[in-house]
Design a protein around this motif. Sequence first.
Motif, PDB file in Angstrom:
ATOM      1  N   UNK A 176       0.856  -1.182   0.000  1.00 57.88           N
ATOM      2  CA  UNK A 176       0.000   0.000   0.000  1.00 57.88           C
ATOM      3  C   UNK A 176       0.896   1.237   0.000  1.00 57.88           C
ATOM      4  N   UNK A 177       0.736   2.063  -1.013  1.00 53.27           N
ATOM      5  CA  UNK A 177       1.486   3.308  -1.111  1.00 53.27           C
ATOM      6  C   UNK A 177       0.547   4.472  -0.837  1.00 53.27           C
ATOM      7  N   UNK A 178       0.807   5.196   0.240  1.00 49.55           N
ATOM      8  CA  UNK A 178       0.025   6.381   0.594  1.00 49.55           C
ATOM      9  C   UNK A 178       0.710   7.607  -0.007  1.00 49.55           C
ATOM     10  N   UNK A 179      -0.052   8.380  -0.776  1.00 48.18           N
ATOM     11  CA  UNK A 179       0.524   9.523  -1.482  1.00 48.18           C
ATOM     12  C   UNK A 179      -0.107  10.826  -0.998  1.00 48.18           C
ATOM     13  N   UNK A 180       0.736  11.719  -0.517  1.00 44.55           N
ATOM     14  CA  UNK A 180       0.299  13.073  -0.196  1.00 44.55           C
ATOM     15  C   UNK A 180       0.569  13.956  -1.409  1.00 44.55           C
TER      16      UNK A 180
END
Length: 267
Positions: free
Chosen positions: A56-60
């Motif tokens: 899971x890649x969380x992108x801001x």
Amino acid sequence: MQKKNSIAIEKVNEHIVNWLKTYATNAKVNGFVVGISGGVDSAVTSTLCAQTGLKVLCVEMPIHQDPKQVNRGQEHIEQLKSRFPNVTNVIADLTSTFETFKTAVPETDDIAKLNLSLANTRARLRMTTLYYFAGIHGLLVAGTGNKVEDFGVGFYTKYGDGGVDLSPIADLMKSEVYALGEYLSIPQSILKAAPTDGLFGDDRTDEDQLGASYDELEWAMIADEQGRTSDEFSGREKVVFEIYKKLNTINQHKMLPIPVCNLPNQY
């Protein structure tokens, strides 16, 4: 205004996580990418994705973002990473990209239309960014829209936050998303914050834009599904129901499949 019955949170959580994992496995991808906004929908979605055990890649993706939204998003990401080793994060600051875009297109004297178009541009830049990361890491873009937004009032940007590969919480009312958020122990700062799309660079909330709260819109959505009409209500209920019906009508172009001009067979 009466709300619908509460859902079986534990079963809902398990069902969505299994659905996500099965879909990703069948699609032969590595996991999911989620845009983190500092709101409850993206926090719940990313936590559901994290429970699959897949990447899971969380992108801001800040664009002149309110510091409070940024702080809430970062608090959630750090908490999620501490709980799930399969979660990573990245920041793609799109402020300069957004400003460059503004210099490449003409302005208009219609300030309301200009501001709305630029707000939607922010969402579309973020969609493009999420698909960039999805492409290089072999991930699916997980949508963060809930049922009221996606199928009730169409409160999202077409080909912006509406441009996703799958929608894990789109069958949950906003109140149900909050209930799931409590169950998943997402930060209280997010659960207590007023919902906002953060697309205008100010402190306006979703309720400011919609003219009604999510609880009110949930009630109106259920009433509409039951075949109720505006004439049956008075006072605030009548106002909310008419707001819901207006938004549901004008945003059908987002919620229905793209119209296709089918040619007659003789052509």
